[in-house]
Every structure is written in C-alpha cells, then in structure tokens.
Design a protein around this motif. Structure first.
Motif, PDB file in Angstrom:
ATOM      1  N   UNK A   1       0.834  -1.202   0.000  1.00 55.63           N
ATOM      2  CA  UNK A   1       0.000   0.000   0.000  1.00 55.63           C
ATOM      3  C   UNK A   1       0.874   1.259   0.000  1.00 55.63           C
ATOM      4  N   UNK A   2       1.933   1.256   0.789  1.00 52.20           N
ATOM      5  CA  UNK A   2       2.822   2.413   0.844  1.00 52.20           C
ATOM      6  C   UNK A   2       3.528   2.651  -0.496  1.00 52.20           C
ATOM      7  N   UNK A   3       3.890   1.581  -1.163  1.00 50.72           N
ATOM      8  CA  UNK A   3       4.619   1.709  -2.430  1.00 50.72           C
ATOM      9  C   UNK A   3       3.729   2.164  -3.586  1.00 50.72           C
TER      10      UNK A   3
ATOM     11  N   UNK B   1      14.753  -3.089   0.006  1.00 42.67           N
ATOM     12  CA  UNK B   1      14.598  -4.057  -1.082  1.00 42.67           C
ATOM     13  C   UNK B   1      15.015  -5.461  -0.651  1.00 42.67           C
ATOM     14  N   UNK B   2      16.070  -5.543   0.112  1.00 50.15           N
ATOM     15  CA  UNK B   2      16.567  -6.854   0.550  1.00 50.15           C
ATOM     16  C   UNK B   2      15.554  -7.571   1.429  1.00 50.15           C
ATOM     17  N   UNK B   3      14.905  -6.855   2.324  1.00 48.97           N
ATOM     18  CA  UNK B   3      13.920  -7.471   3.214  1.00 48.97           C
ATOM     19  C   UNK B   3      12.726  -7.985   2.422  1.00 48.97           C
ATOM     20  N   UNK B   4      12.254  -7.185   1.464  1.00 48.48           N
ATOM     21  CA  UNK B   4      11.123  -7.620   0.640  1.00 48.48           C
ATOM     22  C   UNK B   4      11.519  -8.853  -0.158  1.00 48.48           C
ATOM     23  N   UNK B   5      12.686  -8.815  -0.768  1.00 47.78           N
ATOM     24  CA  UNK B   5      13.156  -9.943  -1.570  1.00 47.78           C
ATOM     25  C   UNK B   5      13.328 -11.205  -0.731  1.00 47.78           C
TER      26      UNK B   5
ATOM     27  N   UNK C   1       5.141  -9.635  -2.232  1.00 51.17           N
ATOM     28  CA  UNK C   1       6.522  -9.151  -2.332  1.00 51.17           C
ATOM     29  C   UNK C   1       6.879  -8.820  -3.775  1.00 51.17           C
ATOM     30  N   UNK C   2       6.477  -9.665  -4.700  1.00 51.20           N
ATOM     31  CA  UNK C   2       6.771  -9.401  -6.109  1.00 51.20           C
ATOM     32  C   UNK C   2       5.998  -8.170  -6.582  1.00 51.20           C
ATOM     33  N   UNK C   3       4.781  -7.966  -6.086  1.00 47.43           N
ATOM     34  CA  UNK C   3       4.031  -6.750  -6.436  1.00 47.43           C
ATOM     35  C   UNK C   3       4.738  -5.495  -5.929  1.00 47.43           C
ATOM     36  N   UNK C   4       5.314  -5.566  -4.748  1.00 47.28           N
ATOM     37  CA  UNK C   4       6.078  -4.431  -4.220  1.00 47.28           C
ATOM     38  C   UNK C   4       7.266  -4.142  -5.130  1.00 47.28           C
ATOM     39  N   UNK C   5       7.984  -5.183  -5.506  1.00 47.82           N
ATOM     40  CA  UNK C   5       9.134  -5.013  -6.390  1.00 47.82           C
ATOM     41  C   UNK C   5       8.718  -4.504  -7.761  1.00 47.82           C
ATOM     42  N   UNK C   6       7.560  -4.925  -8.243  1.00 41.48           N
ATOM     43  CA  UNK C   6       7.058  -4.423  -9.518  1.00 41.48           C
ATOM     44  C   UNK C   6       6.750  -2.936  -9.427  1.00 41.48           C
ATOM     45  N   UNK C   7       6.153  -2.520  -8.347  1.00 40.30           N
ATOM     46  CA  UNK C   7       5.862  -1.107  -8.149  1.00 40.30           C
ATOM     47  C   UNK C   7       7.150  -0.279  -8.162  1.00 40.30           C
ATOM     48  N   UNK C   8       8.150  -0.760  -7.450  1.00 38.81           N
ATOM     49  CA  UNK C   8       9.448  -0.079  -7.440  1.00 38.81           C
ATOM     50  C   UNK C   8      10.039  -0.066  -8.843  1.00 38.81           C
ATOM     51  N   UNK C   9       9.966  -1.190  -9.548  1.00 35.55           N
ATOM     52  CA  UNK C   9      10.542  -1.306 -10.887  1.00 35.55           C
ATOM     53  C   UNK C   9       9.861  -0.385 -11.894  1.00 35.55           C
TER      54      UNK C   9
ATOM     55  N   UNK D   1       4.622 -15.264 -10.786  1.00 35.59           N
ATOM     56  CA  UNK D   1       5.431 -15.534 -11.976  1.00 35.59           C
ATOM     57  C   UNK D   1       5.211 -14.472 -13.046  1.00 35.59           C
ATOM     58  N   UNK D   2       3.959 -14.087 -13.279  1.00 40.88           N
ATOM     59  CA  UNK D   2       3.664 -13.067 -14.285  1.00 40.88           C
ATOM     60  C   UNK D   2       4.337 -11.742 -13.936  1.00 40.88           C
ATOM     61  N   UNK D   3       4.256 -11.366 -12.674  1.00 43.69           N
ATOM     62  CA  UNK D   3       4.838 -10.102 -12.237  1.00 43.69           C
ATOM     63  C   UNK D   3       6.366 -10.162 -12.241  1.00 43.69           C
ATOM     64  N   UNK D   4       6.929 -11.283 -11.849  1.00 41.55           N
ATOM     65  CA  UNK D   4       8.378 -11.449 -11.892  1.00 41.55           C
ATOM     66  C   UNK D   4       8.876 -11.341 -13.326  1.00 41.55           C
TER      67      UNK D   4
END
Length: 118
Positions: free
Chosen positions: A8-10, A26-30, A44-52, A86-89
């Motif tokens: 939600x924050x991201x 990033x390391x903690x999420x990963x 977690x992958x959705x968070x990384x997608x938002x950052x990406x 998988x789709x988001x990754x």
C-alpha cells in the motif's frame, strides 16, 4: 501483514521513496519471496514491480541486481510460486532486461529462465 502495508505504501511516490531510502528495504522484501507462502510471494513481487515501474533509477536497478533480487525473481519463474507472482516477476525482468541480461550476478543456471523483452 507487513507486506500488505508495504504494498500500500509503495503505491504512492513517497512510500516507494521511503522503502528505497531504507538501507535494507529491497533486501527485506526480496528475502520474503519463496520463504513464507504463495500469498507472500505475490505481495513481495508486487512491491518489487511497483518499485521497478515507478522508482527505477539506474542506482535502484543496479542495487536490485547486486543484492540478489534479480536472481530471486528468476527462481520465482522456475518454482511453483503461484501464477500471479510468476507473471509479475517476468514483467520486472523484462522491464530491465537490457541492464540485467548479461550480468555476472545472475547465476548461470538461472539464465535459462530469464525472459527477454523481444
């Protein structure tokens, strides 16, 4: 529950900035990917997608590679981690494929699963 909050924050610029501003954000999420549950993988992958998508400076992209986020995303493609994750990754890996494809930081055995943007 913390992954729900981080997701939600991201979704806003300030939240994503604060995650990236934290030395281990990033390391903690990963680290949560493939360790908790299929639902946690997806969050977690959705968070990384938002950052990406929205915060991917050159430094952030290189940091994702250096701390093992990219290798973890390649693993998500190889194991039973849920179709959404998988789709988001795959989307994240395609977004930055030019920066990451030829890196020595991606283990050789994972390169076969690396999707290309073309």
């Amino acid at each position: 529950m913390i992954l729900v909050l981080l997701e939600m924050l991201c979704q806003c610029a300030d939240g994503g900035f604060e995650l990236l501003n934290h030395g281990c954000g990033l390391a903690i999420v990963s680290k949560k990917i493939l360790r908790v549950s299929t639902m946690a993988n997806d969050r977690a992958v959705r968070i990384l997608l938002s950052v990406s998508r929205f915060s991917a400076t050159h430094f952030v992209v290189q940091e994702m590679l250096r701390i093992g986020v990219v290798a973890k995303l390649c693993l998500v493609l190889q194991v039973d981690s849920g179709n959404k994750a998988k789709e988001k990754a795959r989307e994240i890996l395609k977004l930055h494929s030019k920066s990451w494809m030829n890196s020595h930081c991606i283990p050789f055995n994972l390169l076969a699963s690396y999707p290309t943007s073309g």
